[in-house]
Design a protein around this motif. Structure first.
Motif, short mmCIF file in Angstrom:
data_model
loop_
_atom_site.label_atom_id
_atom_site.label_comp_id
_atom_site.label_asym_id
_atom_site.label_seq_id
_atom_site.Cartn_x
_atom_site.Cartn_y
_atom_site.Cartn_z
N ARG A 1 -2.72 -17.36 -8.59
CA ARG A 1 -3.14 -16.45 -7.53
C ARG A 1 -4.59 -16.68 -7.15
O ARG A 1 -4.94 -16.76 -5.97
N GLU B 1 -6.46 -12.67 4.47
CA GLU B 1 -5.66 -11.82 3.61
C GLU B 1 -4.26 -11.66 4.21
O GLU B 1 -4.03 -11.93 5.38
N ASN B 2 -3.34 -11.24 3.38
CA ASN B 2 -1.98 -10.94 3.82
C ASN B 2 -1.21 -12.18 4.28
O ASN B 2 -0.28 -12.08 5.08
N SER C 1 -1.05 -12.66 0.04
CA SER C 1 -2.38 -12.88 -0.50
C SER C 1 -3.16 -11.56 -0.47
O SER C 1 -3.08 -10.79 0.48
N SER C 2 -3.92 -11.33 -1.53
CA SER C 2 -4.74 -10.13 -1.65
C SER C 2 -6.18 -10.47 -1.26
O SER C 2 -6.51 -11.64 -1.07
N SER D 1 -9.96 -9.67 -5.35
CA SER D 1 -8.93 -9.00 -6.12
C SER D 1 -7.93 -10.03 -6.64
O SER D 1 -7.64 -11.02 -5.98
N ALA E 1 -4.92 -8.87 -7.56
CA ALA E 1 -3.68 -8.10 -7.49
C ALA E 1 -2.53 -8.95 -6.96
O ALA E 1 -2.70 -9.73 -6.02
N ILE F 1 0.84 -9.05 -4.97
CA ILE F 1 1.51 -8.24 -3.96
C ILE F 1 2.84 -8.90 -3.63
O ILE F 1 2.92 -9.82 -2.79
#
Length: 389
Positions: free
Chosen positions: A10, A39-40, A62-63, A67, A69, A71
């Motif tokens: 990630r 992002e996203n 993608s965060s 971060s 995190a 998703i």
């Protein structure tokens, strides 16, 4: 693989998104890119090999770059198809994780495969067709005791350096190695009693003493044989494990998966390896876009992170015993506070039950609980089926 997308993967992809559109002038001026616009993005992990399925594809978003995190991207329609007309729709087993059936599509050497992703918002992504290469076999995996100097420590690091030899082939080959390690370790103390409102005997006393931990090796290992006269690798260095923790205290096992991949797949993973090696300096190299083999069929400019892997795989596992060298990890100790903790055990909040109690110097004490329960050091008391004592 059932676990969440590896943290290394990630972060690598997030950093890749950060760098891929960053344009520098010939002068090194400070520049703050609009990283939030990346992002996203859709993130793809997984592939198909000659090994038995089921095969897993993970789809996520993608965060933010600050971060880690994960998703997941659920409710997609995922298909794997080959150049002979076979096709399988994968089943979503958990959010964002899609699998073929056990008796479904099987990777065959010489055949070409493609991934198609249809998202809930009606976008369609496809990979290129890639050929499943015949795997180059691993001849041997072995470990040698080595001592490394590292400025971060005031002593020389002792450990095992792992190496690999491949069989000789007649072709130029492109490799990606994936590795998984498992080690056996022990708690510092046996549990004699436990408290759950009453002090009770703990039997058997060593039931939380032995644990095994399995983890993925996060570093990327790639190589190609274009510069070799003989298409065989001898003493190719893999990971190094030192004595700064408990990994080598009893027995350590390394599982090596050698992926024989396409030139394009090699270029992708090798570029990510190079970018990872340079994370410490933003301006050391001119950044460039690292493109995988997946694209939005209606918008070729949309960045897609990840790669649909099609590879021939050969695997080999090695076991090594405790190394004959000093260890430097901190062991648990017992002091007056631990004896006092037992004397006041009746005041323990039930939320902390059970409380484990040991016998130390003929006195009862409450140690730090991870010192007695190896599970609290990221271990499992279940011995792996493959383990050799």
């Amino acid at each position: 693989m059932k676990e969440k997308l590896n943290i290394w993967f990630r972060r690598t992809l997030m950093l890749m998104a950060f760098f891929m559109f960053l344009i520098l002038s010939s002068c090194i001026d400070e520049y703050w890119p609009e990283v939030n616009k990346y992002e996203n993005l859709i993130v793809v992990e997984g592939g198909i090999t000659n090994e038995a399925g089921p095969y897993t594809i993970k789809i996520s978003k993608s965060s933010p770059i600050d971060s880690s995190a994960y998703i997941p991207y659920p409710n997609c329609t995922i298909t794997i198809s080959d150049d002979n007309g076979s096709i399988e729709i994968l089943q979503e087993v958990t959010d964002g994780e899609y699998q073929t059936s056990i008796d479904g599509i099987h990777g065959e050497i010489g055949r070409k495969y493609k991934l198609t992703i249809s998202t809930p918002d009606s976008k369609v992504y496809e990979s290129d067709y890639e050929e499943l290469k015949k795997p180059v076999l691993i001849e041997d995996v072995y470990a040698e005791v080595e001592y490394h100097d590292d400025g971060a420590y005031d002593h020389t690091l002792a450990g095992y350096q792992f190496y690999l030899d491949t069989e000789t082939t007649a072709d130029t080959n492109f490799y990606l190695w994936q590795m998984e390690a498992t080690f056996h370790f022990q708690s510092d103390f046996n549990i004699r009693w436990y408290y759950d409102g009453r002090v009770r005997p703990f039997n058997p006393s060593d039931s939380l003493f032995n644990c095994w931990t399995t983890y993925k090796i996060r570093d990327l290992y790639t190589f190609n044989t274009t510069s070799l006269q003989n298409d065989q690798l001898v003493k190719f260095p893999l990971n190094y494990v030192n004595t700064e923790d408990r990994h080598l205290t009893i027995k350590y096992s390394l599982l090596v998966k050698q992926n024989t991949i396409s030139k394009k797949a090699f270029q992708f993973w090798d570029a990510i390896k190079e970018q990872n090696a340079d994370q410490g300096s933003l301006y050391s190299h001119q950044p460039y876009q690292i493109r995988g083999n997946i694209r939005n069929i209606d918008n070729d400019e949309e960045p897609v992170l990840g790669y649909f892997m099609v590879s021939g795989v050969d695997s080999k596992r090695i076991f090594v015993d405790r190394i004959d060298a000093p260890f430097y990890f901190t062991k648990c100790s017992i002091n007056d506070g631990n004896y006092m903790a037992y004397a006041e055990i009746g005041w323990t909040d039930p939320v902390y039950y059970p409380v484990y109690v040991i016998l130390y110097d003929n006195n009862r004490a409450v140690p730090g609980q991870p010192c007695a329960d190896c599970r609290q050091k990221n271990g499992s008391i279940n011995k792996p089926e493959f383990w050799e004592d």
